[in-house]
Design an enzyme around this catalytic site. Structure first.
Site, PDB file in Angstrom:
ATOM      1  N   GLY A 120     -42.682  57.155  43.358  1.00 14.68           N
ATOM      2  CA  GLY A 120     -43.453  57.994  42.571  1.00 14.68           C
ATOM      3  C   GLY A 120     -44.806  57.185  41.760  1.00 14.68           C
ATOM      4  N   GLU A 161     -47.331  57.219  44.366  1.00 21.11           N
ATOM      5  CA  GLU A 161     -47.925  58.398  44.621  1.00 21.11           C
ATOM      6  C   GLU A 161     -48.788  58.699  43.390  1.00 21.11           C
ATOM      7  OE1 GLU A 161     -43.887  60.103  45.113  1.00 21.11           O
ATOM      8  OE2 GLU A 161     -44.727  61.390  46.657  1.00 21.11           O
ATOM      9  N   GLU A 201     -38.332  55.874  49.132  1.00 19.46           N
ATOM     10  CA  GLU A 201     -37.367  57.058  48.795  1.00 19.46           C
ATOM     11  C   GLU A 201     -36.100  57.309  49.834  1.00 19.46           C
ATOM     12  OE1 GLU A 201     -40.603  57.091  48.588  1.00 19.46           O
ATOM     13  OE2 GLU A 201     -41.098  58.264  46.781  1.00 19.46           O
TER      14      GLU A 201
HETATM   15  C1  HXC Z   1     -34.805  53.827  37.207  1.00 16.22           C
HETATM   16  C2  HXC Z   1     -35.337  51.605  37.557  1.00 16.22           C
HETATM   17  C3  HXC Z   1     -36.193  51.968  38.658  1.00 16.22           C
HETATM   18  C4  HXC Z   1     -36.427  53.487  38.785  1.00 16.22           C
HETATM   19  C5  HXC Z   1     -36.273  49.783  38.321  1.00 16.22           C
HETATM   20  N1  HXC Z   1     -35.313  50.337  37.440  1.00 16.22           N
HETATM   21  N2  HXC Z   1     -36.747  50.845  39.056  1.00 16.22           N
HETATM   22  N3  HXC Z   1     -34.805  52.667  36.938  1.00 16.22           N
HETATM   23  N4  HXC Z   1     -35.755  54.206  38.259  1.00 16.22           N
HETATM   24  N5  HXC Z   1     -37.035  53.787  39.720  1.00 16.22           N
HETATM   25  C6  HXC Z   1     -34.622  49.421  36.462  1.00 16.22           C
HETATM   26  C7  HXC Z   1     -33.402  48.879  36.975  1.00 16.22           C
HETATM   27  O1  HXC Z   1     -32.246  49.439  37.008  1.00 16.22           O
HETATM   28  C8  HXC Z   1     -33.259  47.782  36.060  1.00 16.22           C
HETATM   29  O2  HXC Z   1     -32.429  48.385  34.917  1.00 16.22           O
HETATM   30  C9  HXC Z   1     -34.917  47.478  35.471  1.00 16.22           C
HETATM   31  O3  HXC Z   1     -35.590  48.404  35.679  1.00 16.22           O
HETATM   32  C10 HXC Z   1     -35.194  46.199  36.182  1.00 16.22           C
HETATM   33  O4  HXC Z   1     -35.138  46.360  37.631  1.00 16.22           O
HETATM   34  P1  HXC Z   1     -34.644  45.174  38.638  1.00 16.22           P
HETATM   35  O5  HXC Z   1     -34.008  45.975  39.775  1.00 16.22           O
HETATM   36  O6  HXC Z   1     -33.452  44.512  37.630  1.00 16.22           O
HETATM   37  O7  HXC Z   1     -35.823  44.362  38.893  1.00 16.22           O
HETATM   38  P2  HXC Z   1     -36.138  43.437  40.189  1.00 16.22           P
HETATM   39  O8  HXC Z   1     -34.836  42.803  40.600  1.00 16.22           O
HETATM   40  O9  HXC Z   1     -37.168  42.704  39.787  1.00 16.22           O
HETATM   41  O10 HXC Z   1     -36.365  44.564  41.277  1.00 16.22           O
HETATM   42  C11 HXC Z   1     -37.833  45.123  41.005  1.00 16.22           C
HETATM   43  C12 HXC Z   1     -37.661  46.456  42.085  1.00 16.22           C
HETATM   44  C13 HXC Z   1     -36.388  47.208  41.997  1.00 16.22           C
HETATM   45  C14 HXC Z   1     -37.840  45.779  43.599  1.00 16.22           C
HETATM   46  C15 HXC Z   1     -38.808  47.379  41.894  1.00 16.22           C
HETATM   47  O11 HXC Z   1     -36.050  47.611  40.723  1.00 16.22           O
HETATM   48  C16 HXC Z   1     -36.314  48.425  42.679  1.00 16.22           C
HETATM   49  O12 HXC Z   1     -36.019  48.425  43.720  1.00 16.22           O
HETATM   50  N6  HXC Z   1     -36.382  49.708  41.949  1.00 16.22           N
HETATM   51  C17 HXC Z   1     -36.289  50.934  42.556  1.00 16.22           C
HETATM   52  C18 HXC Z   1     -37.504  51.499  43.490  1.00 16.22           C
HETATM   53  C19 HXC Z   1     -37.467  52.839  43.983  1.00 16.22           C
HETATM   54  O13 HXC Z   1     -36.441  53.009  44.759  1.00 16.22           O
HETATM   55  N7  HXC Z   1     -38.484  53.585  43.742  1.00 16.22           N
HETATM   56  C20 HXC Z   1     -38.313  54.697  44.390  1.00 16.22           C
HETATM   57  C21 HXC Z   1     -37.855  55.866  43.459  1.00 16.22           C
HETATM   58  S1  HXC Z   1     -37.672  57.259  43.895  1.00 16.22           S
HETATM   59  P3  HXC Z   1     -31.179  47.465  34.228  1.00 16.22           P
HETATM   60  O14 HXC Z   1     -30.663  48.577  32.994  1.00 16.22           O
HETATM   61  O15 HXC Z   1     -30.487  47.098  35.365  1.00 16.22           O
HETATM   62  O16 HXC Z   1     -32.118  46.357  33.248  1.00 16.22           O
HETATM   63  C22 HXC Z   1     -39.051  57.944  43.685  1.00 16.22           C
HETATM   64  C23 HXC Z   1     -39.028  59.581  43.941  1.00 16.22           C
HETATM   65  C24 HXC Z   1     -40.532  60.130  44.042  1.00 16.22           C
HETATM   66  O17 HXC Z   1     -39.991  57.527  43.143  1.00 16.22           O
HETATM   67  C25 HXC Z   1     -40.495  61.665  44.420  1.00 16.22           C
HETATM   68  C26 HXC Z   1     -41.358  62.082  43.308  1.00 16.22           C
HETATM   69  C27 HXC Z   1     -42.067  61.752  42.229  1.00 16.22           C
END
Ligand code: HXC
Length: 259
Positions: free
Chosen positions: A110, A113, A133
């Site tokens: 997102g 996006e 995703e």
């Molecule tokens: C909720 C999130 C998050 C997310 C990160 N965090 N991304 N929380 N939703 N999308 C949180 C982690 O859980 C963590 O919380 C804190 O932020 C720091 O993240 P880390 O993972 O520890 O950091 P790092 O190791 O540097 O990795 C960064 C990262 C990774 C590669 C960006 O966080 C990651 O892969 N995040 C998810 C990315 C993702 O899948 N995005 C798409 C989401 S789905 P804690 O509490 O553990 O410290 C989507 C759907 C869209 O967007 C459709 C409609 C809009």
């Protein structure tokens, strides 16, 4: 209006800046944040002094996606009946003045996006874009499968959506996803410079340019060209057109009144 998950400020009395503010969650975009973002952009859009907006995050992340923790418990009935995404994310599409995304760090899911919903993206050299995703058992849901192929073509969009891999800033610029890449410490200067430049033109013309370029994504070439032609014709009814052309002929700087 006070906000919790974003901060807003005005630069040079004419640029509205929105900074996403959920650092602990890497700016994960939850409903409350998207409500606030929509309200802030609408307020700037309605303010005659504001000519352009910039959305930004932090060095580490623009936004790491929709909030996965919040989404994990959602049911089909809830998201469908509640019109998840459409009810607040789509407000950004109704903003008529230009909006620039200034992206550093992660712009994922997102977050990517949201950046693509803006009118153009200026990226720092550490920016990383992705639609991961697929790794969560879903697909992009805020226009990613539509705007990404329009920006970078089918091959790269399919690659990104199906493998979930990230694109760095260099690749994103080469592919046409971002308009400029600059050093991280120059990102806000660059975005602000572009925004101020836009503000100094006629608002009527910048709004018309935005509306017309957006037509290129949504209709046929002949309809788009006709839409552009009519807006182009209409701008001859503005004082700003007279001012812009008179200033050029008189070799002076134009002073647009947005009228
Ligand atoms: C909720 C999130 C998050 C997310 C990160 N965090 N991304 N929380 N939703 N999308 C949180 C982690 O859980 C963590 O919380 C804190 O932020 C720091 O993240 P880390 O993972 O520890 O950091 P790092 O190791 O540097 O990795 C960064 C990262 C990774 C590669 C960006 O966080 C990651 O892969 N995040 C998810 C990315 C993702 O899948 N995005 C798409 C989401 S789905 P804690 O509490 O553990 O410290 C989507 C759907 C869209 O967007 C459709 C409609 C809009």
């Amino acid at each position: 209006m006070s906000y919790e998950l974003i901060t807003i400020r005005t630069e040079a009395d004419k640029v509205g800046i929105v900074t996403l503010n959920r650092p602990k969650q890497l700016y994960a975009l939850n409903d409350a944040l998207m409500d606030e973002l929509g309200q802030a952009l609408k307020a700037f859009d309605a303010d005659p002094a504001i000519g352009c907006m910039v959305i930004t995050g932090s060095e580490k992340a623009f936004a790491a996606g929709a909030d996965i923790g919040a989404m994990a418990g959602y049911s089909f009935a809830e998201v469908y009946r509640g019109d998840y995404i459409t009810r607040n994310w789509e407000q950004i599409r109704s903003i008529r003045k230009p909006v620039i995304a200034a992206v550093s760090g992660f712009a994922l899911g997102g977050g990517c996006e949201l950046a693509m919903m803006c009118d153009f993206i200026i990226a720092a050299d550490n920016a990383r874009f992705g639609q991961p995703e697929i790794k969560l058992g879903i697909i992009p849901g805020a226009g990613g499968t539509q705007r990404l192929p329009r920006a970078v073509g089918k091959a790269k969009a399919m690659d990104m959506a199906l493998t979930g891999r990230m694109m760095d800033a260099t690749e994103a610029e080469r592919a046409g996803l971002v308009s400029r890449v600059v050093a991280l410490d120059k990102l806000m200067d660059e975005a602000l410079g572009a925004a101020i430049q836009i503000c100094d033109y006629s608002q009527l013309a910048t709004m018309a340019a935005k509306e017309s370029v957006n037509r290129a994504f949504e209709g046929s070439l002949s309809d788009g060209v006709m839409f552009e032609r009519r807006l182009f014709h209409a701008l001859f009814a503005t004082a700003d057109q007279k001012e812009g052309m008179d200033a050029f002929v008189a070799k002076r700087k134009a002073n647009f009144k947005h009228a």
